[in-house]
Write a protein that holds these residues in place. Sequence first.
Motif, short mmCIF file in Angstrom:
data_model
loop_
_atom_site.label_atom_id
_atom_site.label_comp_id
_atom_site.label_asym_id
_atom_site.label_seq_id
_atom_site.Cartn_x
_atom_site.Cartn_y
_atom_site.Cartn_z
N ALA A 294 3.06 6.96 6.53
CA ALA A 294 2.92 5.66 7.19
C ALA A 294 1.94 5.76 8.35
N GLU A 295 2.05 6.81 9.16
CA GLU A 295 1.13 6.99 10.29
C GLU A 295 -0.30 7.19 9.82
N ASP A 296 -0.49 7.96 8.75
CA ASP A 296 -1.83 8.16 8.20
C ASP A 296 -2.42 6.85 7.68
N LEU A 297 -1.58 6.05 7.03
CA LEU A 297 -2.05 4.76 6.52
C LEU A 297 -2.49 3.85 7.66
N VAL A 298 -1.70 3.80 8.71
CA VAL A 298 -2.06 2.95 9.87
C VAL A 298 -3.38 3.44 10.47
N ALA A 299 -3.54 4.74 10.62
CA ALA A 299 -4.79 5.28 11.18
C ALA A 299 -5.98 4.92 10.30
N GLU A 300 -5.83 5.05 8.99
CA GLU A 300 -6.91 4.72 8.07
C GLU A 300 -7.25 3.22 8.12
N ILE A 301 -6.22 2.39 8.21
CA ILE A 301 -6.44 0.94 8.28
C ILE A 301 -7.15 0.58 9.58
N ARG A 302 -6.71 1.17 10.69
CA ARG A 302 -7.36 0.89 11.98
C ARG A 302 -8.82 1.29 11.95
N THR A 303 -9.11 2.45 11.38
CA THR A 303 -10.49 2.91 11.28
C THR A 303 -11.33 1.94 10.45
N SER A 304 -10.79 1.50 9.33
CA SER A 304 -11.50 0.54 8.48
C SER A 304 -11.70 -0.79 9.20
N ILE B 36 0.84 -1.20 0.00
CA ILE B 36 0.00 0.00 0.00
C ILE B 36 0.87 1.24 0.00
N ASP B 37 0.37 2.28 -0.66
CA ASP B 37 1.09 3.56 -0.68
C ASP B 37 0.14 4.74 -0.52
#
Length: 160
Positions: A81-91, A30-31
């Motif tokens: 990377a931090e934004d991606l982790v936050a988005e994944i956690r939310t999903s 993911i990017d």
Amino acid sequence: MSRYPRRVSAQQPDRFERGTDGPKVIMAGIDGSASSLRAAAYAAGLARRQNALLALVYVQPVIPAGAALGAPVAGTTEEIAEDLVAEIRTSAERVEDLWRIRWEFHTFRGDAYAGLVQAAEELTADAVVVGASESAGHRFVGSVAVRLVRAGRWPVTVVP
């Protein structure tokens, strides 16, 4: 010469074999692009149905200091990377009541192709899922997805 084949040991602890009892690790690169997030969603569905671990991998690009022209590039890739982790956690929290998916997030540094190869090797991925390239320049150079397919080391699914 014997009519019967030699008995082969069922266990070879020093050798890793992919896909023996279904996939154990499904890796998605993911990017933050729309196609990579679709790839992550597709990989999550595969992991859920196969009861496999979903390994989400972000490869932080390494940009030479001179190319950055004074911009704090390392901090920017960390923020992505931090934004991606936050988005994944939310999903993941949004579908938690419907489906349980085991997942991990990993970051690697370097070229996208080399980073995904390194990640797949280290995580002993049984399958790799990536999004289709959204860059026109990849028609000449070759996309990361095409390079992964050509490597022929894992089943690779390219999600549009």
